[in-house]
Design a protein around this motif. Structure first.
Motif, PDB file in Angstrom:
ATOM      1  N   ASN A   1      24.416  -8.035 -35.377  1.00  0.00           N
ATOM      2  CA  ASN A   1      24.537  -6.612 -35.065  1.00  0.00           C
ATOM      3  C   ASN A   1      25.750  -6.318 -34.198  1.00  0.00           C
ATOM      4  O   ASN A   1      26.044  -7.046 -33.244  1.00  0.00           O
TER       5      ASN A   1
ATOM      6  N   TYR B   1      27.913  -2.714 -32.487  1.00  0.00           N
ATOM      7  CA  TYR B   1      27.701  -1.302 -32.136  1.00  0.00           C
ATOM      8  C   TYR B   1      28.993  -0.701 -31.596  1.00  0.00           C
ATOM      9  O   TYR B   1      29.792  -1.390 -30.960  1.00  0.00           O
TER      10      TYR B   1
ATOM     11  N   TYR C   1      29.774   2.524 -29.010  1.00  0.00           N
ATOM     12  CA  TYR C   1      29.288   3.568 -28.116  1.00  0.00           C
ATOM     13  C   TYR C   1      30.488   4.297 -27.515  1.00  0.00           C
ATOM     14  O   TYR C   1      31.567   3.733 -27.375  1.00  0.00           O
TER      15      TYR C   1
ATOM     16  N   GLN D   1      31.360   6.522 -23.893  1.00  0.00           N
ATOM     17  CA  GLN D   1      30.841   6.811 -22.555  1.00  0.00           C
ATOM     18  C   GLN D   1      31.547   8.020 -21.988  1.00  0.00           C
ATOM     19  O   GLN D   1      32.777   8.018 -21.843  1.00  0.00           O
TER      20      GLN D   1
ATOM     21  N   LEU E   1      25.886   6.362 -22.275  1.00  0.00           N
ATOM     22  CA  LEU E   1      26.413   5.757 -23.504  1.00  0.00           C
ATOM     23  C   LEU E   1      25.704   6.370 -24.705  1.00  0.00           C
ATOM     24  O   LEU E   1      24.477   6.417 -24.751  1.00  0.00           O
TER      25      LEU E   1
ATOM     26  N   PHE F   1      33.067   1.742 -26.144  1.00  0.00           N
ATOM     27  CA  PHE F   1      32.619   0.369 -25.943  1.00  0.00           C
ATOM     28  C   PHE F   1      32.049  -0.196 -27.237  1.00  0.00           C
ATOM     29  O   PHE F   1      31.252   0.454 -27.920  1.00  0.00           O
TER      30      PHE F   1
ATOM     31  N   THR G   1      19.602  -9.108 -25.570  1.00  0.00           N
ATOM     32  CA  THR G   1      20.662  -8.542 -24.742  1.00  0.00           C
ATOM     33  C   THR G   1      21.857  -8.149 -25.591  1.00  0.00           C
ATOM     34  O   THR G   1      22.209  -8.840 -26.559  1.00  0.00           O
ATOM     35  N   LEU G   2      22.483  -7.051 -25.232  1.00  0.00           N
ATOM     36  CA  LEU G   2      23.752  -6.661 -25.837  1.00  0.00           C
ATOM     37  C   LEU G   2      24.896  -7.203 -24.994  1.00  0.00           C
ATOM     38  O   LEU G   2      24.824  -7.228 -23.761  1.00  0.00           O
TER      39      LEU G   2
ATOM     40  N   PHE H   1      28.876  -6.593 -24.226  1.00  0.00           N
ATOM     41  CA  PHE H   1      29.841  -5.509 -24.353  1.00  0.00           C
ATOM     42  C   PHE H   1      31.274  -6.005 -24.223  1.00  0.00           C
ATOM     43  O   PHE H   1      31.568  -6.948 -23.472  1.00  0.00           O
ATOM     44  N   GLY H   2      32.167  -5.320 -24.923  1.00  0.00           N
ATOM     45  CA  GLY H   2      33.585  -5.514 -24.717  1.00  0.00           C
ATOM     46  C   GLY H   2      34.052  -4.767 -23.481  1.00  0.00           C
ATOM     47  O   GLY H   2      33.282  -4.091 -22.813  1.00  0.00           O
ATOM     48  N   GLU H   3      35.338  -4.868 -23.191  1.00  0.00           N
ATOM     49  CA  GLU H   3      35.892  -4.307 -21.963  1.00  0.00           C
ATOM     50  C   GLU H   3      36.129  -2.803 -22.038  1.00  0.00           C
ATOM     51  O   GLU H   3      36.417  -2.177 -21.030  1.00  0.00           O
ATOM     52  N   GLY H   4      36.018  -2.252 -23.232  1.00  0.00           N
ATOM     53  CA  GLY H   4      36.211  -0.818 -23.381  1.00  0.00           C
ATOM     54  C   GLY H   4      37.617  -0.454 -23.825  1.00  0.00           C
ATOM     55  O   GLY H   4      38.588  -1.162 -23.527  1.00  0.00           O
TER      56      GLY H   4
END
Lengths: 113, 112
Positions: free
Chosen positions: A31, A33, A35, A37, A43, A90, A101-102, A104-107
């Motif tokens: 998976n 995703y 998002y 923010q 999010l 993100f 748990t997800l 996340f990348g740094e954005g």
């Protein structure tokens, strides 16, 4: 260690232009995703994917497309960028079962002028 | 539809005090609940989660959270708080559909 990397980290785009945000994960998670923010909204889910070749609409998909060409890569595409799409985006990856748990990348900070 | 509410946009307290960040959720079935933390200029990091079993779950950095089914809450706690805990905290609900729902976040400031 789980790793999710995004590019570009910062982008200034013109209204009406095309923007592609890229995400790569080395976690072998099914998976992925996207998002965004925004202040006051937390999010919000734009698009997600269960695996290569699949994309699903999230809660706010209008104005966005997604592409999952491989297990590792998931892109977010703004065909005609608008100032309202100015935000921090993100990417995240996670296993395909609930309760996991997800990661996340740094954005990616996008400004549309 | 499922939702998460974090009623406090900002919380300020002094170092050494006890912190409690509130989270309530709306979901008809048994929830998977999470707390994530976002330090300034950084991405979100996992803090802890509740899946089933013990209603008090412990996470990283000395945090814990208590799941209360009676009032649909999952509050985050730590004592004592440290200035390095200053960050934005997000509560999240996973309804086991792969679409995780996040609250709007609480910005915590711990004064040294």
């Amino acid at each position: 260690e789980a790793a999710v990397t995004q590019s570009p980290r910062n982008k200034v785009a013109v209204t009406g232009g095309k923007v592609t945000l890229s995400c790569n994960q080395t976690n072998n998670h099914n998976n992925m995703y996207w998002y965004r923010q925004d202040t006051g909204h937390g999010l919000r889910l734009i698009h997600y994917s269960y695996g290569a070749g699949s994309t699903e609409k999230g809660d706010i998909p209008d104005g966005y497309k997604a592409s999952r060409p491989s297990q590792e890569n998931f892109s977010l595409i703004l065909e005609l960028a608008t100032p309202s799409q100015t935000s921090v985006y993100f990417c995240a990856s996670g296993p395909d079962r609930g309760g996991n748990t997800l990661y996340f990348g740094e954005g990616s900070r996008l400004i549309v002028v | 539809a499922q939702s998460v509410d974090q009623p406090d946009a900002h919380v300020t307290l002094s170092e050494g005090a006890s912190l409690e960040l509130r989270c309530s959720y709306s979901y008809s079935a048994a929830p998977y609940l999470f707390w994530y933390v976002q330090y300034p200029g950084q991405s979100l990091q996992f803090l802890l989660k509740y899946i089933t079993g013990d209603t008090v779950v412990k996470g990283t950095k000395g945090f814990e959270a208590e799941f209360r089914k009676s009032n649909s809450s999952f509050n985050l706690k730590k004592s004592p708080a440290h200035w390095s805990d200053s960050a934005k905290y997000f509560c999240a609900l996973d309804p086991n559909t792969n679409k995780v729902v996040f609250g709007t976040g609480t910005r915590l400031q711990v004064l040294p």
